[in-house]
Design a protein around this motif. Sequence first.
Motif, short mmCIF file in Angstrom:
data_model
loop_
_atom_site.label_atom_id
_atom_site.label_comp_id
_atom_site.label_asym_id
_atom_site.label_seq_id
_atom_site.Cartn_x
_atom_site.Cartn_y
_atom_site.Cartn_z
N VAL A 201 44.74 49.87 40.51
CA VAL A 201 45.19 48.77 41.38
C VAL A 201 44.15 48.48 42.47
N LEU A 202 43.69 49.53 43.14
CA LEU A 202 42.78 49.36 44.27
C LEU A 202 41.38 48.92 43.84
N GLN A 203 40.97 49.30 42.64
CA GLN A 203 39.60 49.03 42.21
C GLN A 203 39.54 47.95 41.13
N ARG A 204 40.56 47.14 41.05
CA ARG A 204 40.65 46.13 39.99
C ARG A 204 39.42 45.22 39.95
N ASN A 205 38.99 44.72 41.09
CA ASN A 205 37.86 43.79 41.12
C ASN A 205 36.57 44.48 40.68
N ARG A 206 36.39 45.72 41.11
CA ARG A 206 35.19 46.46 40.70
C ARG A 206 35.19 46.72 39.20
N ILE A 207 36.34 47.09 38.67
CA ILE A 207 36.44 47.34 37.23
C ILE A 207 36.17 46.06 36.45
N PHE A 208 36.71 44.95 36.93
CA PHE A 208 36.48 43.66 36.28
C PHE A 208 34.98 43.34 36.25
N ALA A 209 34.30 43.54 37.37
CA ALA A 209 32.87 43.27 37.44
C ALA A 209 32.09 44.17 36.49
N GLN A 210 32.49 45.43 36.39
CA GLN A 210 31.76 46.37 35.54
C GLN A 210 31.99 46.09 34.05
N THR A 211 33.19 45.59 33.70
CA THR A 211 33.40 45.22 32.29
C THR A 211 32.49 44.06 31.92
N LYS A 212 32.33 43.11 32.83
CA LYS A 212 31.43 41.98 32.55
C LYS A 212 29.99 42.46 32.43
N GLN A 213 29.61 43.43 33.26
CA GLN A 213 28.25 43.97 33.19
C GLN A 213 28.03 44.70 31.86
N LEU A 214 29.02 45.47 31.43
CA LEU A 214 28.90 46.17 30.14
C LEU A 214 28.70 45.18 29.00
N LEU A 215 29.45 44.10 29.02
CA LEU A 215 29.36 43.11 27.96
C LEU A 215 28.01 42.40 27.99
N ALA A 216 27.46 42.23 29.18
CA ALA A 216 26.18 41.53 29.33
C ALA A 216 24.98 42.40 28.99
N THR A 217 25.10 43.70 29.25
CA THR A 217 23.92 44.57 29.12
C THR A 217 23.98 45.55 27.94
N GLU A 218 25.17 45.92 27.49
CA GLU A 218 25.26 46.95 26.44
C GLU A 218 25.95 46.48 25.17
N ILE A 219 26.72 45.40 25.27
CA ILE A 219 27.38 44.85 24.09
C ILE A 219 27.00 43.39 23.99
N ARG A 220 25.89 43.12 23.32
CA ARG A 220 25.37 41.75 23.28
C ARG A 220 25.58 41.17 21.88
N ARG A 221 26.71 40.51 21.71
CA ARG A 221 26.97 39.90 20.40
C ARG A 221 27.41 38.47 20.60
#
Length: 221
Positions: A201-221
């Motif tokens: 709950v408290l870190q929702r925004n940070r987690i959201f940002a990190q999922t986008k970073q993972l998709l941009a940098t480590e899962i490029r399809r």
Amino acid sequence: MSDDKQITPTDKDIQARQQILALAAIVQAAVLVDQIARTGQAEPQAVEATIESLFAFSANTVEEAYGSIENLEIGVRGLRDLLSGNDYGERKSVMRYCLGVLHLHKKLRGDADTSAILRSRLQHTAKQKSFNGNDINTLSNSLSAIYQDTISKYNFRIQITGSAQELQNANNAARIRTLLLAAIRAAYLWHQAGGSRWKLVLQRNRIFAQTKQLLATEIRR
């Protein structure tokens, strides 16, 4: 000679990454359950990786349990979508399944006897699997029986919604129970990495940002 310094991840960074990947694993199983319940179909590679995670008894990281981060693409995308704030109808079921899994994980974690039975049955199935091969239907039937003999004994049940025709199909029902079992396993990995509901709950925004970073940098399809 370059003056650029290589950034080394801290223990806190590594732990945060494991929490996010474990959450993605929970979401992936829930997404696959939803797909099967509605259409009878789900992405085969993701289903296989999710089911195989149940036999990664000595895995210390989510990547080890799932083979690679690419095998969690559906989960990472699903986690991003759940945290985006966009209210799409199908995500309500996925969210409900995830919350149900976390509740069952908490009950199982406080039930040492059932946890021991579950682990023993999974180890036995792993031995059978080495002889019988990786047929998904056969494996799902065995794992579904384990779910029914352990998790289904609790009063709390996850109510699956979808197509009546698909839900009445025995193979689909077995795959759904198996994927829910894998989701509970992923919840253990999440807890092991320090994950908790209040952090979510408290870190929702940070987690959201990190999922986008993972998709941009480590899962490029």
